[in-house]
Enzyme design. Sequence first.
Site, mmCIF file in Angstrom:
data_model
loop_
_atom_site.group_PDB
_atom_site.id
_atom_site.type_symbol
_atom_site.label_atom_id
_atom_site.label_comp_id
_atom_site.label_asym_id
_atom_site.label_seq_id
_atom_site.Cartn_x
_atom_site.Cartn_y
_atom_site.Cartn_z
ATOM 1 N N CYS B 86 36.201 36.739 34.362
ATOM 2 C CA CYS B 86 36.973 36.907 35.100
ATOM 3 C C CYS B 86 37.496 35.752 35.851
ATOM 4 C CB CYS B 86 36.533 38.112 36.271
ATOM 5 S SG CYS B 86 37.943 38.991 37.051
ATOM 6 N N HIS B 201 33.622 42.301 32.523
ATOM 7 C CA HIS B 201 32.484 41.936 33.406
ATOM 8 C C HIS B 201 31.142 42.257 32.689
ATOM 9 C CE1 HIS B 201 34.074 40.635 37.257
ATOM 10 N NE2 HIS B 201 35.293 41.235 37.030
ATOM 11 N N GLU B 203 28.243 41.487 33.316
ATOM 12 C CA GLU B 203 27.209 41.664 34.412
ATOM 13 C C GLU B 203 27.347 43.067 35.154
ATOM 14 O OE1 GLU B 203 29.973 40.228 34.886
ATOM 15 O OE2 GLU B 203 30.593 40.149 37.184
#
Lengths: 79, 229, 779
Positions: B86, B201, B203
């Site tokens: 990002c 993302h 994560e």
Amino acid sequence: MKAKVFITLKPGLLDAQGKTIKGALDALGFRGVRDVRIGKYIEIDLTGGRASRQAVERMCRKLLANPVIEQYRIELVRS
Amino acid sequence: MKVGVVIFPGSNCDADCLYVLKDVLGQDAVSLWHQDTALRGCDAIVLPGGFSYGDYLRTGAVARLSPIMGAVRRFASGGGLVLGICNGFQILLESGLLPGAILRNTGLRFICRFVTLRVERTDTPFTNRFKPGQVIRMPIAHNEGRYTAEAKTIRQIQPQVAFRYCGPDGQVGDAFNPNGSVEAIAGLTNAAGNVLGLMPHPERSSEAALGSEDGRLIFESMIESLAHA
Amino acid sequence: MPDLLAPTQRKFGVRSSEFGGRKRSKRSTPHSALRIPHSTESPELLRRVAKSHNLTDETYARIVKVLGRQPTITEVGIFGVEWSEHCSYCSSKVYLKTFPTKGRQVLVPAGKENAGVVDLGEGQAVAFKIESHNHPSAVEPVQGAATGVGGIIRDIFTMGARPIALLDALRFGPPQDRRSRFLLEGVVKGIADYGNAVGVPTVGGDIAFDQTYRDNPLVNVMCIGLLASRTIARAAARGVGNPVLYVGSSTGRDGLGGASFASRELSEGSDADRPAVQIGDPFAEKCLIEATLEALATGEVIGIQDMGAAGLTCSTSEMAARGGLGIEIDVLRVPRREAGMTPYDIMLSESQERMLLIVKRDAVTRITRLFARWRLQAVQIGRVTGDGRLRVREGEQVVADIPVGALTDGAPMYQRPVRRPSYLAKVQHLPLARVPQPKDLGGVLRRLIASPTIANKSPVFEQYDHMVQTSTVVLPGRADAAVLRLKGAARWLAATTDGSGRFCYLDPYVGGQLAVAEAARNLVCVGARPLAITDCLNFGNPEDPHIMWQFKECVRGIGEACRAFETPVTGGNVSFYNEHPGGAINPTPVIGMIGVIEGESGPVTASFKDEGDAIVVLGQTREELGGSEYLAVIHGRKQGVPPRADLRAERVLQQLMVQAARAGWLKSAHDCSEGGLAVALAESCIMDPDRARGAAVIGSRIPLAAARVRPDALLFGESAGRIVLSCARFYLEPLLELANRVGVPAAELGRVGGPRLTITPWIEEPVETLSEAWRSGLS
């Protein structure tokens, strides 16, 4: 001395904000608007009396504008 | 694998990355401060998401000037693994470590939701655990995620595209492109393949409790490739 | 006036030259040693300033009496903001005192600190609070909402808690209306711009639309923070001589007089107030969060408070008052953004992203360095004194010297007149016989689920980063409450905001009860045990006895419900003067409630899961259409009395739900609120965008309180205390048995499955049609 820097997206790139604003102007009945481009205006207060255009150019290339997507124009004015 | 997660002022996904690396994957992970000039022996570097320097001026434009970015650049040119997520992707673009630039989403709104992605390459250190053409789910969360580059660059980087936004069956089209990215590009590597930047993302999609575990394969790919390095 | 000045002179601790650790000029001639606040302003100017702060002649006389002399202009400003409705709760305090505030779970009760703190067990605690930013948002929606988010986040991390979630309760006029749309889009953008950048997920909240909010939208923001119960930070001054540090962004003229701005009605001229709105800097706030939490972890910070409304004034006087001490500051040391700012400007500025810290005497350098690492300034501006006074200097000149007790506790308290409004008798009368019963009840359902208040809110919450911090285990719009995991613990935190302005308009007492009851019901629907509430009370002009009556009744209702549910009030906010040229808004309490999910089973969501599961309704349906969304949307009536609130029955229902969820019996649970049972069933079918499910239920099985209930009331009435749930058939029997044992009416209505929602004999709608209507309602 002041430097005025105008940064806009390069021609040809879709300017989504500009497009939206053009749509709004059209909707408000403003005729004769071909295109709207949005940009940034940066004012730099320079300490030196004799401002160096090259210095501001370097600022633009190194930080203020992204050459991949943006173009810039510099105006120098006495403050 | 020892991973360094860089914290810039305004980063806000650094803790999430550290959590996945340490608590979910059991790796050695440390945070690196933007003013550091050394990478403390890390095998891989993550530039996390967030709003470094408030995203003022342009996303990533100020962060790339941080002292640590010099070290990251050297690390990358020596073949080290660098993952930008990002805002981290945006910093990589501004740094010139990846080609192209990011513009505001065509819808002019911040978008936070799960999207489906098609894996375009499985021969990179970040994607070796995926199957070719695999359709995966990861969330995006950005206001500025529209990838762009000059036409010539786009032609050149085709082999570097790692992920594209797609529909549920892997089809690419405007209806599945959340931000107007050129050719639905969601993530790409450098020519050498050791630097990956992506808007989604991983994560946030590394645990079943969060609705998807697909993102974890990126981290696991990195672990795997380092184990064989 | 030497006799008047003498006491001030005596109390002034002369050793002010010490503070800041820097030697000050030695102009200690007898004359300058006086350094008494000397009011050089003309009495007319002072009166005018007093008036601009809405201080009455009577109040002004009180100030003169407290000081024993004519105030300086800075002092008028300080009194003006401290004694404003916004800061002193002068109209509401007598009623707020009646709230239950105690409980085993309460670690920091209401009013003692920046926010209340509740125990979660195992050493964890949550700080949470809700606050309004209605008036600024009406004038400048983006910045108004953004700074609202920033302010409430600061209230939370000043407690030593890491902010982990935001919820927004928003009320607007109809979205078809251009101005309402403008406000809606601006407010949502403001929340997104700020919340997304600071990295605190916006995980929930509620949005409702009603004409009453067209010119006066409600923007109530709740923040939740997580902390170790042993490390709660305090907002009290301690230790005479301890340094007072100013931390964060510089002070400009932002929002000058904002606190008093919020205490005035919005008039036609409000657009001219634009400069009174502050500008937020989420980047500075993000750095401030990290730096402050680091600073608190050092153990060298003794007291800390956000500079919220009336910035320096409130933080200095309130911290001094809490510690029973005084504070002396020098405004010349305050970092300023603009030239030519007066002490008045500096004391009243509402510039954002600033905090006041009291630190240990030898810690100044270390703390300053710590903040500098985050590119934030920390400057010593004064010290703690032992004389109980707020003393403000501009260099050598004392510009304000006020006993803090007079500022914080000496504000005038009003027992304002109350009168039951005459409109009530009229609107409460609902001649049901004259409300026609629609033939096409399926069509009614389609219209209702597409109405903005009920429709899918994903166009809004997708603009918020609701996933950052990776704890949002239930995405917004998937369950009745937001659910966050607590990493490393086998427990979850649930939170919700609720409050119906329409119910409160029709009966503020019952409306207050129902707001709390619905909040609790939402929590138990995800399986959480309700713990405590924070409330934001949005009302009209308190000087109007009718408004004050609404307030009093509503507070009574909320208090009773909180006592019945053992969910104490841990703090909140009162917002008066929510008016527009046409009158007051619907009285709107917003209840922010938190709860905890324990056990192995985890959170329950609202959507039907598997074909064949049993659908059960808990609670009884009455012929209650008063104040319903159905009556408003389909018949254009804002009438009747709200549904009955049976607090005892609600409590039993809550306990049953928590037990059933914990036992792992529940596949889904959804509260019946706006749109009633039919909408609850429809939503359970369509809420999961990836997996819509049909359902077939039989209307005659619905437990009724009377022999006959007209079909529209049965389907769309909003009787309280009802929940639609689904479970595997295997658990149906124990569930019904338990319900029977504790006395909760319960019935199996039908099964999950098929492509349609069928409510025999009235409704048969393809799930796809319903889903489309629901998803397009707000876009």
